[in-house]
Every structure is written in C-alpha cells, then in structure tokens.
Design a protein around this motif. Structure first.
Motif, mmCIF file in Angstrom:
data_model
loop_
_atom_site.group_PDB
_atom_site.id
_atom_site.type_symbol
_atom_site.label_atom_id
_atom_site.label_comp_id
_atom_site.label_asym_id
_atom_site.label_seq_id
_atom_site.Cartn_x
_atom_site.Cartn_y
_atom_site.Cartn_z
ATOM 1 N N ILE A 61 0.708 -1.186 -0.036
ATOM 2 C CA ILE A 61 -0.075 0.028 0.024
ATOM 3 C C ILE A 61 0.791 1.193 0.106
ATOM 4 O O ILE A 61 1.902 1.158 0.562
ATOM 5 N N GLY A 62 0.474 2.072 -0.564
ATOM 6 C CA GLY A 62 1.068 3.487 -0.814
ATOM 7 C C GLY A 62 0.952 4.346 0.401
ATOM 8 O O GLY A 62 0.192 4.085 1.407
ATOM 9 N N VAL A 82 -0.724 6.838 3.033
ATOM 10 C CA VAL A 82 -2.159 6.954 3.031
ATOM 11 C C VAL A 82 -2.288 8.434 3.979
ATOM 12 O O VAL A 82 -1.654 8.769 4.809
ATOM 13 N N GLN A 83 -3.457 9.200 3.247
ATOM 14 C CA GLN A 83 -3.636 10.594 4.044
ATOM 15 C C GLN A 83 -5.210 10.568 4.113
ATOM 16 O O GLN A 83 -5.918 10.150 3.318
ATOM 17 N N VAL A 119 -4.170 8.228 -7.277
ATOM 18 C CA VAL A 119 -4.661 8.081 -5.829
ATOM 19 C C VAL A 119 -5.653 7.038 -5.928
ATOM 20 O O VAL A 119 -6.277 6.452 -7.091
ATOM 21 N N ARG A 120 -5.912 6.503 -4.867
ATOM 22 C CA ARG A 120 -7.035 5.526 -4.669
ATOM 23 C C ARG A 120 -7.794 5.978 -3.328
ATOM 24 O O ARG A 120 -7.162 6.291 -2.309
ATOM 25 N N ILE A 130 -9.639 5.046 -0.396
ATOM 26 C CA ILE A 130 -9.932 3.923 0.474
ATOM 27 C C ILE A 130 -11.035 4.017 1.102
ATOM 28 O O ILE A 130 -12.075 2.873 1.070
ATOM 29 N N GLU A 168 -5.016 6.936 -0.614
ATOM 30 C CA GLU A 168 -3.876 6.315 -0.912
ATOM 31 C C GLU A 168 -3.026 6.850 -2.066
ATOM 32 O O GLU A 168 -3.774 7.154 -3.137
ATOM 33 N N HIS A 169 -2.009 7.339 -2.012
ATOM 34 C CA HIS A 169 -1.084 8.078 -2.922
ATOM 35 C C HIS A 169 -0.652 7.048 -3.614
ATOM 36 O O HIS A 169 0.887 6.775 -3.318
ATOM 37 N N HIS A 170 -0.802 6.685 -4.746
ATOM 38 C CA HIS A 170 -0.039 5.559 -5.803
ATOM 39 C C HIS A 170 0.937 6.196 -6.380
ATOM 40 O O HIS A 170 2.247 5.591 -6.399
#
Length: 179
Positions: free
Chosen positions: A3-4, A6-7, A35-36, A38, A127-129
């Motif tokens: 996982i990248g 996360v913010q 981004v994803r 979550i 999540e910052h891919h």
C-alpha cells in the motif's frame, strides 16, 4: 510494499451543494492510478451538533461490507446509527488495546469536534499511488518520514513562488466557504 502512503483529508462545507464534481475528480485521479480512495464519508452536523454519516463510495455493497469503514475505525465513528457508532468505537478501542493507535497522544486529532455545527464535512482516506516508487527509493536509501503538511499560499510569497495577489486568490479559494 502493498500500500502507498495514506492521507486522511477533512474538507468542510457550510452549505453543501454537491454536483458530483469532487467525486468526478477523484475518479479521474483513480483512473490515472494517481490516488485510490480507500474510504470516504460525508458527516453532517445539525445546529445542535447531532451527527449524521453517509458513505461516499463507488464500492459495491458487498465490497463496502467486506472493507468496513476504515475512517470509522480510525476516528471511532461508526455507520448505521447507534449500533454503527458503537461498532466504530469498539474497533477503535480494540486497536488501542492491541497497542495500535491511529494518532498518538501528541498527535490527537478530534476530527468530529472540528466540524462546525450546522455544516458538513467530507472525510477522504486516500492512498497516494504516485508516491510509492518515491517512498520505496527513500527507504532503500535509508530515509524516513519525519513530518509533512500543506503549506499556506501566504507562506509561498516569502520564497517567491507566488505573488501576494496570487496567494490571496488561492487562500480565498481554499477558505471561501469557511467565512
């Protein structure tokens, strides 16, 4: 790593007038694998401070049930009325008993208290891919995150990145509804 970075972003709205633009922009970022989302919640506070919560998600009902509310677990807020609130609080408490804390005592962030009465907020767990290769390269070089934060447009004037007029325009855009 799986996982990248996360913010959790909390955006306030005095008089929400959603037309799907925010979701459309998030979808565009997802399609580009930038981004994803979550988890995403809309939290409404009435004039007495009573809270209502809605999921903002493009997940199927089955996916939402499987994933649960990650934001709710982070901040101790459940979905589905009183039973959901208890479930969110329980998830947060179980994590604390296990020694896991979303926010340490020095970093405590009472998100719900910061939402003004008679307004709404969108809580986005992103999540910052795009940052995964950078984060991994930093780790391979022995680096680590010390801190992070967004910089006010006014602070950019002093370093010559924006003019005072541009900073005021950006600040006004970012805080227009808060006034």
């Amino acid at each position: 790593m799986a996982i990248g970075p996360v913010q959790l972003i909390v955006l306030g709205f005095n008089h929400p007038d959603f037309h799907g633009e925010v979701i459309a922009e998030l979808e565009k970022l997802r399609r580009s694998d930038t981004v994803r989302v979550i988890d995403a919640l809309a939290v409404y506070k009435d004039a007495r401070g009573e809270i209502g919560v809605e999921h903002l998600s493009n997940l199927s009902t089955q996916e939402a049930v499987e994933l649960g509310s990650k934001i709710g677990a982070l901040i101790g807020l459940g979905i589905d009325g009183e039973a959901g609130a208890e479930a969110g609080a329980t998830a947060g408490a179980q994590a604390a008993v296990a020694g896991l804390k979303a926010f340490g005592d020095d970093d405590a962030w009472d998100i719900l208290a910061e939402i003004p009465d008679d307004s709404a907020a969108a809580l986005l767990l992103i999540e910052h891919h795009w940052a995964v290769p950078l984060r991994d390269a930093i780790a391979r070089a022995g680096g680590f995150r010390i801190s992070d934060g967004f910089i006010s447009p006014f602070d950019l004037v002093g370093i010559g990145l924006t003019t005072a007029a541009e900073a005021k325009e950006l600040h006004d855009l970012e805080t227009a509804a808060a006034r």
